[in-house]
Design an enzyme around this catalytic site. Structure first.
Site, PDB file in Angstrom:
ATOM      1  N   SER A  64       0.682  -1.332  -0.071  1.00  0.00           N
ATOM      2  CA  SER A  64       0.032  -0.017   0.025  1.00  0.00           C
ATOM      3  C   SER A  64       1.082   1.286   0.057  1.00  0.00           C
ATOM      4  CB  SER A  64      -0.970  -0.152   1.102  1.00  0.00           C
ATOM      5  OG  SER A  64      -2.102   0.779   1.215  1.00  0.00           O
TER       6      SER A  64
ATOM      7  N   ARG B 165     -12.277   6.936   8.536  1.00  0.00           N
ATOM      8  CA  ARG B 165     -11.841   5.501   8.856  1.00  0.00           C
ATOM      9  C   ARG B 165     -12.674   4.435   8.289  1.00  0.00           C
ATOM     10  NH1 ARG B 165      -7.046   2.351   9.021  1.00  0.00           N
ATOM     11  NH2 ARG B 165      -7.162   1.005  10.574  1.00  0.00           N
TER      12      ARG B 165
ATOM     13  N   ASP C 192      -8.520  -6.446  -4.559  1.00  0.00           N
ATOM     14  CA  ASP C 192      -8.343  -5.187  -4.076  1.00  0.00           C
ATOM     15  C   ASP C 192      -9.021  -4.113  -5.069  1.00  0.00           C
ATOM     16  OD1 ASP C 192      -7.181  -2.727  -3.543  1.00  0.00           O
ATOM     17  OD2 ASP C 192      -5.182  -3.797  -3.196  1.00  0.00           O
TER      18      ASP C 192
ATOM     19  N   HIS D  16      -7.845  -5.051  -0.278  1.00  0.00           N
ATOM     20  CA  HIS D  16      -6.613  -4.608  -0.060  1.00  0.00           C
ATOM     21  C   HIS D  16      -6.037  -4.957   1.046  1.00  0.00           C
ATOM     22  CE1 HIS D  16      -3.540  -1.521  -0.542  1.00  0.00           C
ATOM     23  NE2 HIS D  16      -3.899  -1.102   0.484  1.00  0.00           N
ATOM     24  N   ASP D  17      -6.576  -5.227   2.227  1.00  0.00           N
ATOM     25  CA  ASP D  17      -5.849  -5.503   3.206  1.00  0.00           C
ATOM     26  C   ASP D  17      -5.314  -7.002   3.450  1.00  0.00           C
ATOM     27  OD1 ASP D  17      -6.036  -3.158   4.700  1.00  0.00           O
ATOM     28  OD2 ASP D  17      -7.624  -4.069   6.277  1.00  0.00           O
TER      29      ASP D  17
END
Lengths: 364, 364
Positions: A143, A212, A311, A344-345
């Site tokens: 990232s 967030r 992602d 993505h994580d």
């Protein structure tokens, strides 16, 4: 527990034309620098990460890349000297918006200058100079960490042995900029933000929490939210909420998002969130070169780009494209894709999938 | 310009257990109801739509489905009697949070009860009864409008001749709930929101703007933002902004999002945004039936589900799945997909692609 270290230097000329002075980098190291000083590996953190990717933090949690870093692990601390800095603009010890402005001894707030990924990398180069390290064996990150790794390869190609980027782009897409903008606007909307001048007072926690929340959606995938939450109701202290009855009764996914939001609030500075998302927006390897492609032509060292199948933030095609552009200009880039539902994580979750790819690349 | 009409009735029992009383529906009609009263077509609006899908509004703009509705158009007003209501919970004339609570003569605000898509449909059924219409020839809509069309088909299967849903799900995914939650939290974060009690005072415009910004990202696609904006800088009064210099200097996509946000603020009530996104969260055709599949078994009339190739909010697989579940239980559903770069909003943009599909389905 590894000890946090700091390195300070007088000043850094920034891309925006301003000068940051003085500059402190907070960092951790693992393993030992060999006498030839040629076994250094730079690991870079992502948006809300810190300089401690491995070991136990003071809170007792594991570092964010702990399964990859340690004796016998892929980033083998018996072999490598691992360095990780908190980026400039950060809130984990390096100079950032919560630092004191030497002009008046008060926190910078939004008087902090705009910083870029390239500025971060140039500050990191100063730390390497302090250690007398001329060349990194590896530069690696996921990232925003991958953006730093790629920027290292383009800015200092002769000083990087190998590059690894996971779920990271060569330049930010307008969609990713758009998501960042929503997060920033949410923070700025919070009445406690006070134009960034909230230090010593109540922080814009609710605004950061909303930022967030939207970030979290982009770090996951539709599939992972479906698997994990479906349309289950939230459970508050053993009582199932009923979203069909009350405006604030929630589905489980709402409860999860709110939890993610309020968790970050406890550990992160809202202004840093603004500055680091801005730095990501500005990420564009081609900046200052005749073209994006020409910039990528500088990446001639062995390169591993890892895409994540689900992602949505920095989609896999972006990493594949970097490898293709590099290889079309004589480079030696590998593209690998991990098949994960986690979005993505996955770069912080799917160690079982990522580790073998890194091992194959590093050891070959 | 068609005249807005209103229809009021004494009360509506809601799914949440509360009673809304009295209830007003604002609506528009186009064409003429025939003597047999069997040529009615119900068109349903999406989240921020109104009851005027066709013709010119008082502001001079075209209705949101104008290319589809009119003499000789696919919803032919020479043939059909077209009805469109503003939904309950709305802010375009129907009873919603900005309406006066008869208990004290003050606006409901968050005292307004939770409403569902099914509640909206049951209110619409009251309007049909007023017109003496026993059966709709067609029920059609996109996005939240499609949810109403599907809910009509499930709640009143014997009263619907044909159903059309574009870019719409049978039940909301946790990811879509998550995006809605971000929007609501942004509104509630605005200090002017005041727990929903802002009527007659300054409205939570900045909060609604952020909600619209995140919504807008999900209505577009990565591809469409790339095509339209790339990494171009914003142009403010003829001056190109330079995001590399200032914290508030923008890329074009940021400027676009902010424009979308501030545009909605001028025409939409923030509390309605909260209630209608909540109604979408609650959308689940299977609610109250033995299963989701059993509910869809009620859809035996000719059905057209249209997916949009780049829709990230209500992805095409969701419409395909509805058609499959319907057909696996003896129904007659067609699935068609339009190939558009525009994402979810294609249902309001790609008339050249949508119109032939509707025509094929309606005229066959």
């Amino acid at each position: 527990m590894e000890r946090i270290q700091t390195f300070s230097f007088d000043k850094l000329e920034l891309e925006c034309g301003k000068t940051l002075a003085p500059v402190t980098l907070a960092y951790h190291t693992y393993g030992k620098l060999n006498p030839a000083r040629d076994n250094a590996v730079f690991i870079f953190h992502a948006l809300t990460g810190d300089s401690q990717p491995a070991g136990r933090t003071c809170g007792g949690a594991r570092g964010w890349w702990d399964p990859l870093i340690g004796p016998g692990k892929v980033f083998d601390t018996d072999k490598f000297f691992i360095i990780c800095t908190n980026v400039i603009g950060g809130c984990y010890g390096s100079t950032g918006p919560s630092s004191l402005n030497p002009a008046d001894g008060k926190p910078y707030g939004t008087r902090f200058p705009v910083v870029t990924i390239r500025d971060m990398v140039r500050a990191q180069a100063r730390l390497l100079a302090y250690y007398g390290i001329e060349r990194l064996e590896i530069a690696a990150g996921g990232s925003m960490g991958g953006m730093q790794a790629l920027e290292w390869a383009v800015t200092y190609p002769e000083r990087v042995g190998k590059v690894i980027g996971v779920g990271t782009p060569g330049r930010l897409s307008p969609q990713a900029i758009a998501y960042n903008e929503v997060g920033r606007q949410a923070i700025m909307l919070d009445p406690y933000w006070r134009q960034g001048d909230y230090y010593g007072r109540e922080a814009p926690a609710a605004g950061l929490s909303v930022a967030r929340m939207v970030g979290t959606i982009t770090y996951r995938s539709e599939q992972s939210l479906e698997m994990k939450f479906g349309r289950q109701r939230a459970n508050r202290n053993g009582r199932l909420e009923d979203p069909y009855l009350g405006l604030t009764d929630r589905f489980d996914v709402q409860s999860y998002l709110q939890y993610q939001g309020s968790s970050l609030v406890k550990r992160f500075d809202p202004n840093t969130y603004i500055y680091l998302t801005k730095a990501m927006d500005l990420h564009d390897l081609g900046r200052g070169y005749p073209s994006y492609e020409k910039a990528l032509a500088r990446i001639q060292m062995p390169t591993l780009m890892v895409g994540i199948s689900t992602d949505v933030l920095f989609p896999a095609y972006q990493q594949r494209e970097i490898a293709e552009v590099v290889n079309s200009q004589g480079g030696q880039a590998l593209y690998r894709e991990i098949d994960s539902p986690h979005g993505h994580d996955a770069f912080l979750i799917e160690f079982n999938l990522v580790e073998p790819l890194l091992r194959e690349f590093i050891c070959r």
